[in-house]
Design an enzyme around this catalytic site. Structure first.
Site, PDB file in Angstrom:
ATOM      1  N   LYS A  49     -23.767 -17.910  57.373  1.00 42.78           N
ATOM      2  CA  LYS A  49     -23.764 -19.198  58.056  1.00 42.78           C
ATOM      3  C   LYS A  49     -23.628 -20.345  57.057  1.00 42.78           C
ATOM      4  O   LYS A  49     -22.868 -21.296  57.286  1.00 42.78           O
ATOM      5  CB  LYS A  49     -25.051 -19.361  58.869  1.00 42.78           C
ATOM      6  CG  LYS A  49     -25.124 -18.475  60.104  1.00 42.78           C
ATOM      7  CD  LYS A  49     -26.491 -18.570  60.768  1.00 42.78           C
ATOM      8  CE  LYS A  49     -26.567 -17.683  62.005  1.00 42.78           C
ATOM      9  NZ  LYS A  49     -27.909 -17.658  62.616  1.00 42.78           N
ATOM     10  N   GLN A  91     -33.895 -18.880  62.353  1.00 45.71           N
ATOM     11  CA  GLN A  91     -33.371 -17.517  62.445  1.00 45.71           C
ATOM     12  C   GLN A  91     -34.392 -16.584  63.096  1.00 45.71           C
ATOM     13  O   GLN A  91     -35.541 -16.491  62.661  1.00 45.71           O
ATOM     14  CB  GLN A  91     -33.011 -17.000  61.045  1.00 45.71           C
ATOM     15  CG  GLN A  91     -32.362 -15.639  61.022  1.00 45.71           C
ATOM     16  CD  GLN A  91     -31.007 -15.612  61.697  1.00 45.71           C
ATOM     17  OE1 GLN A  91     -30.217 -16.514  61.567  1.00 45.71           O
ATOM     18  NE2 GLN A  91     -30.752 -14.547  62.437  1.00 45.71           N
ATOM     19  N   ASP A 134     -28.512 -23.655  68.572  1.00 50.12           N
ATOM     20  CA  ASP A 134     -28.535 -22.292  69.105  1.00 50.12           C
ATOM     21  C   ASP A 134     -28.527 -22.299  70.637  1.00 50.12           C
ATOM     22  O   ASP A 134     -28.256 -21.273  71.269  1.00 50.12           O
ATOM     23  CB  ASP A 134     -29.800 -21.554  68.621  1.00 50.12           C
ATOM     24  CG  ASP A 134     -29.477 -20.475  67.596  1.00 50.12           C
ATOM     25  OD1 ASP A 134     -28.295 -20.093  67.475  1.00 50.12           O
ATOM     26  OD2 ASP A 134     -30.406 -20.003  66.920  1.00 50.12           O
TER      27      ASP A 134
END
Length: 298
Positions: free
Chosen positions: A55, A99, A122
């Site tokens: 990422k 995460q 997200d």
């Protein structure tokens, strides 16, 4: 109709990243700064560490700022929430990603709920989930399902009227995928482990999105000839060579490939789209913060 096509998510993601890069250049010219993505990694999970590095690299490649915050697995709930609150107030940061999964002593839902919904790239915050459910276009949408929708629209064009079956009901993929397909005027069924006669449910679908997390659970014979299949599954199973393993999806691709209109491979299908859409969401969030219109085509 030509059957047996492999849908190249890697190539589509590369094109999407190119458009995002152009959008970032335009954003910098107008805003005088780069969009910023903050990624929080707790602990030393190897898969998560690799993913976070990917990422970060992709973020920099499209011209954005990448901020990584690594914390030990022993971090307390209060310390992690404090970090997220700091990032909420950081003017450099347009997107925040924590995460998952977190260590078991931490409450995923409470941490996600702390993220400013406008920075929730997200798309997991209940505010964004609610916006998606009611069709609010300002929603930040979870990356994997949005990537799946992009692949489907690229393959099929107008999805209106098509029958879609989503196998899996998670908040991360299944439920938002169903909402997105409903928004495209599909007739949508969410199937799962307790669905009776799953094979017949799958067989009636023009579009199958498999996100159940069980290796090759969906057999080729279940899938209607000419259907389009998006396989979200990433499952590690033993390979033929002793001591080795391989990655397979939720669909038995070798059984299905001969009679489907198109199917995403595993790996190389949906996976590359997830990171590309994360970058897309960050640019959209940054544009909204600056009062700018996000680039068309994203």
């Amino acid at each position: 109709m030509t059957l047996g096509k492999t849908i190249d998510g890697k190539a589509f993601a590369a094109k999407l990243r190119g458009r995002i890069g152009e959008g970032v250049t335009d954003f910098v010219a107008k805003a005088g700064r780069k969009p910023g993505l903050a990624v929080v990694l707790v602990g030393e999970d190897p898969a998560s560490s690799v993913y976070v590095r990917s990422k970060g690299k992709a973020t920099v490649e499209v011209g954005m700022e990448s901020y990584e915050f690594k914390r030990p697995a022993t971090i307390s709930q209060e310390e992690l929430i404090e970090l997220v609150e700091e990032l909420n107030g950081d003017p450099r940061v347009d997107g925040i990603l924590v995460q998952l999964p977190l260590p078991k002593h931490l409450d995923d839902a409470a941490v996600i709920a702390t993220i400013n919904p406008a920075k929730d790239v997200d798309g997991f915050h209940v505010v964004n989930a609610g916006k998606l459910a009611v069709g609010d276009p300002s929603a930040l949408v979870p990356c994997t399902p949005l990537g799946c929708l992009m692949l489907l629209k690229d393959e099929l064009g107008d999805l209106s009227g098509k029958e879609a079956v989503v196998i899996g009901r998670s908040n991360i993929v299944g439920k938002p995928m169903a909402a997105l397909l409903l928004g495209e005027s599909c007739t949508v069924t969410i199937a799962h482990s307790r669905t009776q006669d799953l094979a017949s449910v799958v067989h009636r679908a023009d579009i199958v999105v498999a996100a159940v997390g069980r290796p090759e659970m969906i057999k080729g014979s279940w899938i209607k000839p000419g259907a389009t299949v998006i396989d979200v599954g990433i499952n590690r199973v033993p390979a033929e060579e002793e001591g080795k393993s391989k990655i397979v999806g939720d669909v038995a691709t070798a059984e299905a490939i001969s009679h489907v209109a198109g199917i995403t491979p595993v790996p190389g299908g949906v996976g590359p789209m997830t990171i590309a859409v994360l970058l897309r969401n960050t640019l959209v969030a940054a544009s909204a913060r600056e009062g700018l219109t996000a680039p068309a085509g994203l």
